[in-house]
Design a protein around this motif. Sequence first.
Motif, PDB file in Angstrom:
ATOM      1  N   GLY A  45       1.006  12.200 -23.346  1.00  0.00           N
ATOM      2  CA  GLY A  45       0.398  13.157 -22.163  1.00  0.00           C
ATOM      3  C   GLY A  45       0.408  12.720 -20.633  1.00  0.00           C
ATOM      4  N   PRO A  46      -0.181  13.546 -19.735  1.00  0.00           N
ATOM      5  CA  PRO A  46       0.107  13.353 -18.557  1.00  0.00           C
ATOM      6  C   PRO A  46      -0.696  12.002 -17.862  1.00  0.00           C
ATOM      7  CG  PRO A  46      -1.352  14.929 -18.873  1.00  0.00           C
ATOM      8  CD  PRO A  46      -0.809  14.758 -20.073  1.00  0.00           C
ATOM      9  N   CYS A  47      -1.672  11.797 -18.533  1.00  0.00           N
ATOM     10  CA  CYS A  47      -2.705  10.609 -18.000  1.00  0.00           C
ATOM     11  C   CYS A  47      -2.048   9.026 -18.583  1.00  0.00           C
ATOM     12  CB  CYS A  47      -4.073  10.699 -18.568  1.00  0.00           C
ATOM     13  SG  CYS A  47      -4.887  12.229 -17.869  1.00  0.00           S
ATOM     14  N   ALA A  48      -0.970   9.233 -19.484  1.00  0.00           N
ATOM     15  CA  ALA A  48      -0.709   7.790 -20.009  1.00  0.00           C
ATOM     16  C   ALA A  48       0.279   7.306 -18.930  1.00  0.00           C
ATOM     17  CB  ALA A  48       0.037   8.211 -21.247  1.00  0.00           C
ATOM     18  N   GLY A  49       0.226   6.088 -18.975  1.00  0.00           N
ATOM     19  CA  GLY A  49       1.159   5.451 -18.169  1.00  0.00           C
ATOM     20  C   GLY A  49       0.913   4.993 -16.574  1.00  0.00           C
ATOM     21  N   ARG A  50      -0.421   5.281 -16.385  1.00  0.00           N
ATOM     22  CA  ARG A  50      -1.013   5.280 -14.839  1.00  0.00           C
ATOM     23  C   ARG A  50      -0.952   3.511 -14.740  1.00  0.00           C
ATOM     24  NH1 ARG A  50      -6.436   8.101 -14.594  1.00  0.00           N
ATOM     25  NH2 ARG A  50      -6.593   6.933 -16.833  1.00  0.00           N
ATOM     26  N   PRO A  51      -0.922   3.292 -13.425  1.00  0.00           N
ATOM     27  CA  PRO A  51      -1.012   1.838 -12.958  1.00  0.00           C
ATOM     28  C   PRO A  51      -2.234   1.264 -13.108  1.00  0.00           C
ATOM     29  CG  PRO A  51      -0.134   3.170 -11.274  1.00  0.00           C
ATOM     30  CD  PRO A  51      -0.275   4.189 -12.393  1.00  0.00           C
ATOM     31  N   VAL A  52      -2.389   0.061 -13.549  1.00  0.00           N
ATOM     32  CA  VAL A  52      -3.646  -0.372 -13.697  1.00  0.00           C
ATOM     33  C   VAL A  52      -4.051  -1.192 -12.456  1.00  0.00           C
ATOM     34  CG1 VAL A  52      -5.018  -2.202 -14.756  1.00  0.00           C
ATOM     35  CG2 VAL A  52      -3.288  -0.876 -16.057  1.00  0.00           C
ATOM     36  N   TYR A  56     -10.176  -1.832 -12.497  1.00  0.00           N
ATOM     37  CA  TYR A  56     -10.105  -1.496 -14.156  1.00  0.00           C
ATOM     38  C   TYR A  56     -10.127  -2.805 -15.007  1.00  0.00           C
ATOM     39  CZ  TYR A  56      -8.446  -0.196 -18.655  1.00  0.00           C
ATOM     40  OH  TYR A  56      -8.293  -0.142 -19.991  1.00  0.00           O
ATOM     41  N   VAL A  57      -9.163  -3.802 -14.415  1.00  0.00           N
ATOM     42  CA  VAL A  57      -8.986  -5.002 -15.059  1.00  0.00           C
ATOM     43  C   VAL A  57     -10.437  -5.771 -14.874  1.00  0.00           C
ATOM     44  CG1 VAL A  57      -7.889  -7.310 -14.981  1.00  0.00           C
ATOM     45  CG2 VAL A  57      -6.419  -5.049 -14.744  1.00  0.00           C
ATOM     46  N   ASP A  58     -10.990  -5.888 -13.873  1.00  0.00           N
ATOM     47  CA  ASP A  58     -12.345  -6.560 -13.649  1.00  0.00           C
ATOM     48  C   ASP A  58     -13.260  -5.978 -14.667  1.00  0.00           C
ATOM     49  OD1 ASP A  58     -11.091  -8.092 -11.932  1.00  0.00           O
ATOM     50  OD2 ASP A  58     -11.913  -7.117  -9.946  1.00  0.00           O
TER      51      ASP A  58
END
Length: 65
Positions: A45-52, A56-58
């Motif tokens: 889908g369109p939301c997959a593969g967005r840069p992290v 978000y990591v925190d």
Amino acid sequence: MMRRRTGRTEAVGRALPHAPDHEREATSLVEHGMAFAQALRAKAGPCAGRPVDKDYVDSLYDDGL
């Protein structure tokens, strides 16, 4: 299945005329991999593969304290 008593030379001689046809029909490993990746992207889908990003990591390590 019936086995024929065919020597190696005869077997290769029979197979060689068909080899170019088989090679033209077969997809390369790169083409196969690209098709697989495109199918995965379509399923994700369109939301997959967005840069992290760092926020978000925190949030993954946030204790909520």
